[in-house]
Scaffold this active site. Structure first.
Site, mmCIF file in Angstrom:
data_model
loop_
_atom_site.group_PDB
_atom_site.id
_atom_site.type_symbol
_atom_site.label_atom_id
_atom_site.label_comp_id
_atom_site.label_asym_id
_atom_site.label_seq_id
_atom_site.Cartn_x
_atom_site.Cartn_y
_atom_site.Cartn_z
ATOM 1 N N THR A 17 0.828 -1.206 0.000
ATOM 2 C CA THR A 17 0.000 0.000 0.000
ATOM 3 C C THR A 17 0.867 1.262 0.000
ATOM 4 O O THR A 17 0.396 2.323 -0.399
ATOM 5 C CB THR A 17 -0.883 0.041 1.266
ATOM 6 O OG1 THR A 17 -0.029 -0.158 2.395
ATOM 7 C CG2 THR A 17 -1.941 -1.049 1.247
ATOM 8 N N ASP A 18 2.133 1.130 0.445
ATOM 9 C CA ASP A 18 2.916 2.370 0.679
ATOM 10 C C ASP A 18 3.161 3.161 -0.599
ATOM 11 O O ASP A 18 2.964 4.383 -0.624
ATOM 12 C CB ASP A 18 4.218 2.099 1.466
ATOM 13 C CG ASP A 18 5.185 1.108 0.853
ATOM 14 O OD1 ASP A 18 4.837 0.474 -0.174
ATOM 15 O OD2 ASP A 18 6.307 0.967 1.399
ATOM 16 N N SER A 109 13.714 -6.325 6.127
ATOM 17 C CA SER A 109 14.321 -5.021 5.839
ATOM 18 C C SER A 109 15.755 -4.862 6.297
ATOM 19 O O SER A 109 16.131 -3.842 6.871
ATOM 20 C CB SER A 109 13.485 -3.892 6.444
ATOM 21 O OG SER A 109 12.302 -3.792 5.744
ATOM 22 N N SER A 110 16.564 -5.877 6.018
ATOM 23 C CA SER A 110 17.978 -5.689 6.322
ATOM 24 C C SER A 110 18.544 -4.550 5.474
ATOM 25 O O SER A 110 19.339 -3.747 5.967
ATOM 26 C CB SER A 110 18.767 -6.976 6.095
ATOM 27 O OG SER A 110 18.551 -7.454 4.795
ATOM 28 N N ASP A 155 9.658 0.815 4.897
ATOM 29 C CA ASP A 155 10.766 0.163 5.612
ATOM 30 C C ASP A 155 11.722 1.200 6.202
ATOM 31 O O ASP A 155 12.123 1.122 7.360
ATOM 32 C CB ASP A 155 11.550 -0.749 4.662
ATOM 33 C CG ASP A 155 10.668 -1.773 3.975
ATOM 34 O OD1 ASP A 155 9.516 -1.938 4.410
ATOM 35 O OD2 ASP A 155 11.128 -2.383 2.997
HETATM 36 C C1 GLA Z 1 9.025 -4.015 0.434
HETATM 37 C C2 GLA Z 1 9.194 -2.523 0.125
HETATM 38 C C3 GLA Z 1 8.194 -1.670 0.903
HETATM 39 C C4 GLA Z 1 6.775 -2.205 0.732
HETATM 40 C C5 GLA Z 1 6.724 -3.712 0.967
HETATM 41 C C6 GLA Z 1 5.361 -4.291 0.656
HETATM 42 O O1 GLA Z 1 9.361 -4.263 1.758
HETATM 43 O O2 GLA Z 1 10.503 -2.101 0.430
HETATM 44 O O3 GLA Z 1 8.301 -0.338 0.503
HETATM 45 O O4 GLA Z 1 6.259 -1.873 -0.534
HETATM 46 O O5 GLA Z 1 7.682 -4.412 0.188
HETATM 47 O O6 GLA Z 1 4.414 -3.785 1.525
#
Ligand code: GLA
Length: 369
Positions: A17-18, A109-110, A155
């Site tokens: 969604t971001d 999110s490393s 992230d």
């Molecule tokens: C990855 C991207 C985020 C987001 C997610 C899905 O982590 O880095 O920005 O789009 O996927 O929600």
């Protein structure tokens, strides 16, 4: 020798969604990336990582540009390039040593934690006084231009601004946000690493981003919208016939309904209605599976098995998808049963070994010493 830290994250709900201007609801974890950085008095940047072999050395006097072969150094370099430009150049070289404990490739999110710790450190070293939001945007830009992934802001934002014991309810259009306390009495946030060989590569991620833009263009033929977050679920129901491509229609439906689920989930959590929160997590997974098509056999097996274990409140994939982790809310007394049941079913279906972590939340980026 200053030492800085920035965390990884888990997203509780609000996936993909971001970059559509919608809501997300992640929290920062207590694992992340540590950066020790020392001015070396020379004219080079030297990058080393405890997690990777070798050293990369780059001159500070020629313009910075992305390194080939998807080098991990692109994440910090993309941030340093922007901050050095703001500072009017670097007066000295630096030695950088990274040391991370975010499981790599787990969708936690490393890479964002590497970017944010670098942006935080150089903001401090170069005395730029940029605020955390700005640092998150710089880190996101590094991902776009140095790593080639057109990611949203989630992230990097939560890695910069997270707060222990809270999730961050973020409007990704305005970057307004609220901290929502995670009052999870006798309930654990369990992360299950699929160790799936499938990765969400830049190409597939960027394709989803362009599919959403195509949906915006199609809807805009009947009503102008800037992004999918401009549509409520009922707007979408009224206008969806403007989208003639069936795949694009499903992508848009995921985004619009997921934004609503995220709002509802935050209300449910504030009302202490964990059961509803869990149902919304499950529906989020179904929508990511059926409409957005970013799950796959590994994540589906993990989530769907979890749904049938007594004591599991909700379970869904988290992060970009395909590989990576699921996030599950599990009553403490049911955690052992959850692990056994999920691990067994997962091994039977995929031949892979799942790994479990009890997530602890942490604070956003900071200086350790
Ligand atoms: C990855 C991207 C985020 C987001 C997610 C899905 O982590 O880095 O920005 O789009 O996927 O929600």
């Amino acid at each position: 020798m200053p030492v800085y830290f920035a965390p990884g994250r888990v997203n509780l709900i609000g996936e993909h969604t971001d970059y559509n201007g919608g809501f997300v609801f992640p929290c920062a974890l207590d694992f992340g990336t540590r950066l020790t950085v020392t001015p070396n008095g020379g004219r080079t940047l030297r990058f080393r990582s405890e997690n990777m072999p070798g050293q990369v050395e780059l001159p500070i006097d020629s313009p910075f540009k992305p390194l080939p072969d998807r080098s991990w150094v692109n994440y910090p370099l993309g941030c340093i390039a922007q901050l050095a430009e703001q500072a009017g150049g670097l007066d000295t070289g630096y030695d950088l040593l990274f040391d991370g404990n975010v499981p790599l490739g787990a969708g936690l999110s490393s890479s964002a934690s590497i970017e944010v710790v670098t942006a935080y450190a150089f903001n401090d070293l170069l005395q730029l006084r940029l605020d955390r939001k700005r640092l998150a945007l710089i880190a996101q830009q590094a991902e776009h231009t140095y790593a080639g992934v057109n990611c949203g802001i989630m992230d990097q934002f939560v890695s910069a601004c997270g707060r222990q014991d809270n999730a961050v309810f973020l409007n990704c259009d305005t970057l307004q946000f609220d901290y929502v306390p995670l009052r999870l009495d006798n309930v654990s946030i369990v992360l299950t690493n699929s160790h799936s060989p499938h990765r969400l590569d830049a190409g597939t991620y960027n394709r989803r981003v362009s599919e959403c833009r195509e949906a915006v263009r199609a809807i805009s033929r009947v009503r102008h919208i800037r992004q999918l977050a401009n549509l409520s679920v009922s707007d979408f129901n009224d206008l969806q016939s403007a989208i003639t491509d069936e795949v694009i229609l499903r992508r848009a439906r995921h985004v619009v309904t997921e934004i609503q689920r995220t709002r509802d989930a935050v209300t449910a959590l504030k009302d202490n209605d964990l059961a509803l929160f869990g149902q919304l997590m499950n529906r989020s997974h179904q929508s990511l599976r059926d409409d957005y098509e970013v799950t796959g056999i590994e994540l589906d097996t993990l989530a769907e098995t979890a749904w049938n274990v007594p004591g599991v409140i909700g379970s869904r994939m988290t992060g970009g998808g395909f590989g990576g982790c699921t996030v599950s809310l599990v009553r403490n007394e049911a955690v052992d049963l959850f692990r056994q049941t999920v691990a067994t079913a997962y091994r039977q279906v995929t031949g892979l070994q799942a790994e479990f972590y009890i997530a602890r939340t942490g604070d956003g980026a900071g200086m350790l010493s």
